[in-house]
Design an enzyme around this catalytic site. Structure first.
Site, short mmCIF file in Angstrom:
data_model
loop_
_atom_site.label_atom_id
_atom_site.label_comp_id
_atom_site.label_asym_id
_atom_site.label_seq_id
_atom_site.Cartn_x
_atom_site.Cartn_y
_atom_site.Cartn_z
N HIS A 105 0.92 -1.20 0.21
CA HIS A 105 0.00 -0.16 -0.07
C HIS A 105 0.93 1.26 -0.04
O HIS A 105 2.07 1.26 0.69
CB HIS A 105 -1.03 -0.15 1.16
N ASP A 107 -0.73 4.29 0.76
CA ASP A 107 -1.07 5.41 1.57
C ASP A 107 -0.46 5.38 2.80
O ASP A 107 0.40 4.51 3.28
CB ASP A 107 -2.64 5.39 1.68
N ASP A 138 6.61 1.99 6.27
CA ASP A 138 4.98 1.59 6.01
C ASP A 138 4.36 2.39 5.02
O ASP A 138 3.54 3.62 5.33
CB ASP A 138 4.20 1.66 7.62
N GLU A 172 -5.24 1.23 2.78
CA GLU A 172 -4.97 0.35 3.72
C GLU A 172 -5.14 0.82 5.13
O GLU A 172 -5.61 0.49 6.19
CB GLU A 172 -3.48 -0.27 3.52
N GLU A 173 -4.72 2.17 5.29
CA GLU A 173 -4.61 2.78 6.68
C GLU A 173 -6.08 3.10 7.14
O GLU A 173 -6.01 3.69 8.36
CB GLU A 173 -3.92 3.75 6.66
N ASP A 201 4.60 -5.85 5.01
CA ASP A 201 4.08 -4.74 5.51
C ASP A 201 4.22 -4.74 7.27
O ASP A 201 3.25 -4.34 7.87
CB ASP A 201 2.74 -4.69 5.05
C1 LIG Z 1 0.97 -4.23 10.44
C2 LIG Z 1 0.03 -3.11 9.60
N1 LIG Z 1 1.26 -2.22 9.17
C3 LIG Z 1 -0.77 -2.13 10.53
O1 LIG Z 1 -0.28 -1.23 11.06
N2 LIG Z 1 -1.89 -2.74 10.54
C4 LIG Z 1 -3.08 -1.96 11.17
C5 LIG Z 1 -4.40 -2.65 10.76
C6 LIG Z 1 -5.66 -2.53 11.50
C7 LIG Z 1 -6.11 -3.36 12.33
N3 LIG Z 1 -7.20 -2.86 12.94
C8 LIG Z 1 -7.37 -1.80 12.39
N4 LIG Z 1 -6.47 -1.46 11.57
C9 LIG Z 1 -3.14 -2.47 13.03
O2 LIG Z 1 -2.64 -3.47 13.11
O3 LIG Z 1 -3.43 -1.77 13.71
ZN ZN Z 2 1.28 -0.78 6.60
ZN ZN Z 3 0.09 1.02 8.71
#
Ligand SMILES: C[C@H](N)C(=O)N[C@@H](Cc1c[nH]cn1)C(=O)O
Ligand code: ZN
Ligand code: ZN
Length: 493
Positions: A105, A107, A138, A172-173, A201
């Site tokens: 990703h 973003d 990231d 993604e975020e 990631d």
């Molecule tokens: C590991 C990845 N880069 C990340 O930060 N994922 C988030 C995704 C998420 C989960 N719940 C809401 N968003 C995370 O693990 O917090």
């Molecule tokens: Zn990520």
């Molecule tokens: Zn992230």
């Protein structure tokens, strides 16, 4: 720092990568300069610009690119915003070669200099061998490292031993909006000839030792809303004579976890999978420095003091975190108000074999039960706006063996096999919808500071990460025949 066991071909590739470090860093600087924050609606046009930049980078690589329009989404205030397109790219179609699909990703999480950054978050800045900038780890850095590796084969006019597919998103975020539907639509088309999917990631467990990830926790996100009257009230006029919504909410939030970190929701641990002997053995060999992890976090004390307890509580047990309260006064200074409506936000990282719908029910019942004991006339509402399942892979899969060999070649040591306490929701969706195996191949070090101030990737990790992906392509090409022998991924956890 490449191991002496490299072949002549690998040496040629690694030399090219070393010689072109500045070009690769220039590309990362250009990408980091785009404030592609998908969380703040006002920056959506920057995410769009970032998607266009990523698409042209893939086109320059010789890939065919399809930027799939996902339409729009509605914000809580009713406003409609366009979703960034998802890039589906393709390079090479030799039926003799394995086809590897890379997901990433472009973003990023929000970042402002005044949050405590030492440098401007959107100007990639090198200090003492570290490249600081939002998205450097990231996930713009790893996406570019993969592209750099492909570019190296092309620049050296080497036969590329694998077919590549790319799936690059820009939401993604913000919960990968629209991606699940696209996977459903494309499972028989774009994904039909994909042998496996690579995600880069997440992070190593240590600053120096590489790792391969074979599991992530899921995440069930909750909103708990307490509503009193229809407007905020003066605490001098009403304080002491009403049931304050924020007091109800604080009591509800306080009932969730005890001071040892144990979740107080009845039944929540009932389905947690037991640790297998095979996995326990993996833990013994993992290099994990508690002091280093503590320093990376900036906290003084963890809840647990042994390596095994910490890793178990991060990877194999659920945890509950409280993230914030919407509607509560949070600015500096004093405001003597009683908020009318407040929403508490918390999430439960779940593990195999916890069932999302059971977790939701347990949370609702517990909160209703605690609330009923307060005899409050306020209204309680509980919802689960996001539920992502955990993901686990088989470390004995030939893919993991190939990645391990690539790591040994480039870093001169075997990786740690780790799980990750955080969540990459798309990993589980890739497995369950496309039925393709997924490997998580991080190149970021434990101190990368993802989502935090001063996020960085070291020059070393970015450049050696590029080499390790190139070495992985060569290792994958040796897997011909073995890729189809392994059964479909298990998704019943
Ligand atoms: C590991 C990845 N880069 C990340 O930060 N994922 C988030 C995704 C998420 C989960 N719940 C809401 N968003 C995370 O693990 O917090
Ligand atoms: Zn990520
Ligand atoms: Zn992230």
């Amino acid at each position: 720092m490449s191991s002496s066991s490299s072949s002549a071909l690998e040496t040629e590739i690694f030399q090219y990568i070393d010689l072109h470090q500045s070009d690769f860093i220039k590309d990362l600087k250009e990408w980091v300069a785009v404030e592609s924050d998908s969380v703040q609606p006002v920056l959506r046009k920057e995410v769009m610009r970032m998607m266009a930049l990523a698409a042209s980078k893939l086109e320059a690589l010789g890939a065919t690119v399809n930027s799939v329009n996902l339409g729009s989404h509605q914000l809580p205030d009713g406003q409609h915003l366009p979703l960034p397109p998802v890039i589906l790219g393709e390079l090479g179609k030799d039926p003799q070669n394995p086809t590897v699909c890379f997901y990433g990703h472009v973003d990023v999480q929000p970042a402002r200099r005044e949050d405590g950054w030492k440098t401007d978050p959107y100007t990639l800045t090198e200090i003492d061998g570290n490249l600081y900038g939002r998205g450097s780890t990231d996930n713009k850095g790893p996406v570019l490292a993969w592209i750099n590796a492909v570019e190296t084969f092309r620049a050296l006019k080497l036969a590329i031993p694998v077919n590549f597919k790319f799936i690059i998103e820009g939401m993604e975020e913000a919960g990968s909006l629209g991606l699940e539907k696209l996977l459903e639509e494309e499972k028989q088309c774009f994904f039909s000839d994909v042998d496996f999917i690579v995600i880069s990631d997440n992070l190593w467990l240590s600053k120096k030792k590489p790792a391969l990830t074979y599991g992530t926790r899921g995440n069930a996100c909750f909103f708990v809303e307490v509503e009193g009257g229809d407007k905020d009230l003066h605490s001098g006029t009403f304080g002491g004579i009403i049931h304050e919504p924020l007091m109800d909410l604080v009591a509800l939030l306080d009932s969730l976890v005890d001071p040892t970190g144990h979740i107080q929701i009845p039944g929540i641990y009932d389905s947690v999978a037991a640790l297998t002997e095979e996995e326990r053995k993996l833990y013994e060999s993992i290099e994990y420095d508690i002091e280093e992890h503590k320093n990376n976090s900036g906290v003084k004390k963890f809840l647990y003091s042994s390596k095994e307890e910490i890793l178990l509580h991060l990877w194999c047990y659920p945890s509950l975190s409280i993230h914030g309260i919407e509607g509560a006064f949070h600015e500096p200074g004093i405001k003597t108000v009683i908020p009318a409506k407040v929403i508490g936000k918390f999430s439960i990282r779940q593990v195999p074999y916890m069932d999302l719908s059971v977790v939701k029910q347990q949370v609702e019942e517990h909160l209703k039960n605690v609330f009923s004991k307060r005899n409050s006339p306020n209204k309680l509402k509980v919802s689960m706006p996001l539920g992502a399942k955990p993901w686990v892979a088989d470390v004995n899969d030939p893919l993991y063996k190939a990645a391990r060999r690539a790591i040994k070649t480039v870093f001169g040591e075997d990786p740690d096999f780790i799980r990750d306490g955080s969540t990459i929701p798309i990993a589980r969706l890739f497995q369950s919808i496309t039925q393709k195996r997924v490997i998580m191949f991080p190149i970021g070090a434990a101190d990368a500071g993802e989502h935090s101030q001063n996020e960085k990737i070291s020059r070393h990790n970015y450049i050696e990460g590029t080499k390790v992906f190139a070495a992985f392509f060569l290792e994958i090409s040796k897997l011909r025949g073995q890729l189809h022998e392994t059964s479909s991924p298990e998704t019943n956890n």
